[in-house]
Design a protein around this motif. Structure first.
Motif, PDB file in Angstrom:
ATOM      1  N   VAL A  31     -11.974   2.984 -30.839  1.00 13.13           N
ATOM      2  CA  VAL A  31     -11.029   2.128 -31.575  1.00 13.13           C
ATOM      3  C   VAL A  31     -11.078   0.725 -30.986  1.00 13.13           C
ATOM      4  O   VAL A  31     -11.554   0.520 -29.889  1.00 13.13           O
ATOM      5  CB  VAL A  31      -9.576   2.658 -31.449  1.00 13.13           C
ATOM      6  CG1 VAL A  31      -9.420   3.997 -32.127  1.00 13.13           C
ATOM      7  CG2 VAL A  31      -9.167   2.753 -29.976  1.00 13.13           C
ATOM      8  N   ILE A  36      -5.155  -1.457 -31.641  1.00  9.95           N
ATOM      9  CA  ILE A  36      -4.360  -0.221 -31.532  1.00  9.95           C
ATOM     10  C   ILE A  36      -3.381  -0.253 -30.352  1.00  9.95           C
ATOM     11  O   ILE A  36      -2.494   0.575 -30.262  1.00  9.95           O
ATOM     12  CB  ILE A  36      -5.325   0.974 -31.408  1.00  9.95           C
ATOM     13  CG1 ILE A  36      -4.679   2.238 -31.984  1.00  9.95           C
ATOM     14  CG2 ILE A  36      -5.788   1.202 -29.989  1.00  9.95           C
ATOM     15  CD1 ILE A  36      -5.004   2.470 -33.421  1.00  9.95           C
ATOM     16  N   ARG A  48      -0.795   3.553 -37.922  1.00 11.51           N
ATOM     17  CA  ARG A  48      -2.049   3.861 -37.209  1.00 11.51           C
ATOM     18  C   ARG A  48      -1.804   3.883 -35.702  1.00 11.51           C
ATOM     19  O   ARG A  48      -2.246   4.776 -34.986  1.00 11.51           O
ATOM     20  CB  ARG A  48      -3.120   2.815 -37.534  1.00 11.51           C
ATOM     21  CG  ARG A  48      -3.710   2.986 -38.929  1.00 11.51           C
ATOM     22  CD  ARG A  48      -4.961   2.171 -39.111  1.00 11.51           C
ATOM     23  NE  ARG A  48      -5.907   2.428 -38.025  1.00 11.51           N
ATOM     24  CZ  ARG A  48      -6.764   1.502 -37.562  1.00 11.51           C
ATOM     25  NH1 ARG A  48      -6.783   0.297 -38.082  1.00 11.51           N
ATOM     26  NH2 ARG A  48      -7.589   1.785 -36.593  1.00 11.51           N
ATOM     27  N   TRP A  52      -2.078   7.177 -33.131  1.00 14.05           N
ATOM     28  CA  TRP A  52      -2.982   7.182 -31.971  1.00 14.05           C
ATOM     29  C   TRP A  52      -2.244   7.561 -30.698  1.00 14.05           C
ATOM     30  O   TRP A  52      -2.694   8.375 -29.902  1.00 14.05           O
ATOM     31  CB  TRP A  52      -3.630   5.796 -31.819  1.00 14.05           C
ATOM     32  CG  TRP A  52      -4.827   5.802 -30.934  1.00 14.05           C
ATOM     33  CD1 TRP A  52      -6.025   6.426 -31.158  1.00 14.05           C
ATOM     34  CD2 TRP A  52      -4.959   5.164 -29.661  1.00 14.05           C
ATOM     35  NE1 TRP A  52      -6.886   6.205 -30.113  1.00 14.05           N
ATOM     36  CE2 TRP A  52      -6.275   5.423 -29.183  1.00 14.05           C
ATOM     37  CE3 TRP A  52      -4.102   4.379 -28.887  1.00 14.05           C
ATOM     38  CZ2 TRP A  52      -6.729   4.927 -27.956  1.00 14.05           C
ATOM     39  CZ3 TRP A  52      -4.569   3.895 -27.663  1.00 14.05           C
ATOM     40  CH2 TRP A  52      -5.852   4.167 -27.212  1.00 14.05           C
TER      41      TRP A  52
END
Ligand code: APR
Length: 237
Positions: A31, A36, A48, A52
């Motif tokens: 990623v 993130i 998202r 994660w």
């Protein structure tokens, strides 16, 4: 004797927890870290970011502390051990370490991103990693976020203060499993060296700290830490 242990993702690698920057296996290989693990990323696509972190939270239930974590906990029988960790996992605590300061927060603490109140509510189930999960909502209407430190955010004041005190009063600093490139955490061993406190690095790879450390052991944590205290006289003479 007071020992400050500064740990990074590498100490949890042998438990099967991916590090951030190891080329093939690192979390960042899959990623974009700034997408993130940043407040911008959270604002742009919270579902998202939440998915994660939730996956990483649940993944911790499937792994165990390794001999590196256990060695650090066992040192408490011989020394006043303070663990300053950049890790958001709970493996030091599960191995028995009592004084653990999470400079980058924890996967096991959540809070509202609006009123900042801690969240103790239900977490959605996650049988396997998925791309998006809507974060729970706080009663104030804000979204629940993980209490981890994202790029660009300040470190938790209390954890930072305790970490500086732990290093300032240490007779020995052991830096294990960190690439030593993220500040201000990476500044702690430099502060110790500038104040005449010995710093032992444990890392299979070289890092920017390797040349200035008192001793730099090119060894994995789970192999080096269990015998490190016995080796001190030979290492530091
Ligand atoms: N034993 C000891 N060290 C190891 C082992 C092992 N078995 N396996 C890997 N390492 C080392 C790697 O050589 C590397 O130097 O662990 C280090 C891991 O570095 P990173 O992946 O950069 O992790 P870390 O240093 O903890 O990152 C610091 O950066 O992304 C942010 O907030 C995140 O806390 C993280 C911070």
């Amino acid at each position: 004797m007071q020992v400050a242990v500064l740990s990074g993702a590498g100490i949890s690698a042998e438990s099967g927890v991916p590090t951030f920057r190891d080329a093939e296996t690192g979390l960042w290989a899959k990623v974009d870290p700034y997408e993130i693990s940043s407040s911008d990323g959270w604002r742009a696509h919270p579902e998202r970011v939440w998915a994660w972190y939730l996956w990483r939270h649940y993944m911790m239930g499937a792994v165990q502390p390794n001999n590196g974590h256990r060695a650090v906990a066992a040192w408490q029988d011989y020394a006043d051990v303070h663990v300053v960790t950049q890790n958001v996992d709970n493996l030091h605590e599960r191995a028995g370490s009592k004084k653990v300061y999470h400079l980058h927060g924890s996967l096991f603490e959540f809070r509202c991103d609006r009123c900042q109140v801690g969240y103790e509510g239900e977490l959605p189930e996650m049988p396997e990693p998925v791309e998006t999960v809507d974060p729970p909502r706080c009663v104030c209407g804000g979204m629940i976020r993980p209490s981890v430190v994202w790029f660009g955010e300040a470190l938790p004041e209390d954890a930072w203060q305790r970490s500086v005190e732990a290093v300032t009063g240490a007779d020995l600093v052991v830096v294990v499993g960190t690439s030593s490139i993220v500040y201000p955490a990476a500044g702690l061993p430099e502060f110790a060296l500038a104040n005449g406190i010995p710093v032992i690095e444990v890392n299979p790879e070289r890092t920017p700290l390797s040349d200035s450390a008192t001793v730099s052991l090119r060894e994995p944590a789970a192999a080096a830490l269990p015998t490190l205290l016995q080796r001190l006289p030979a290492l530091l003479d």
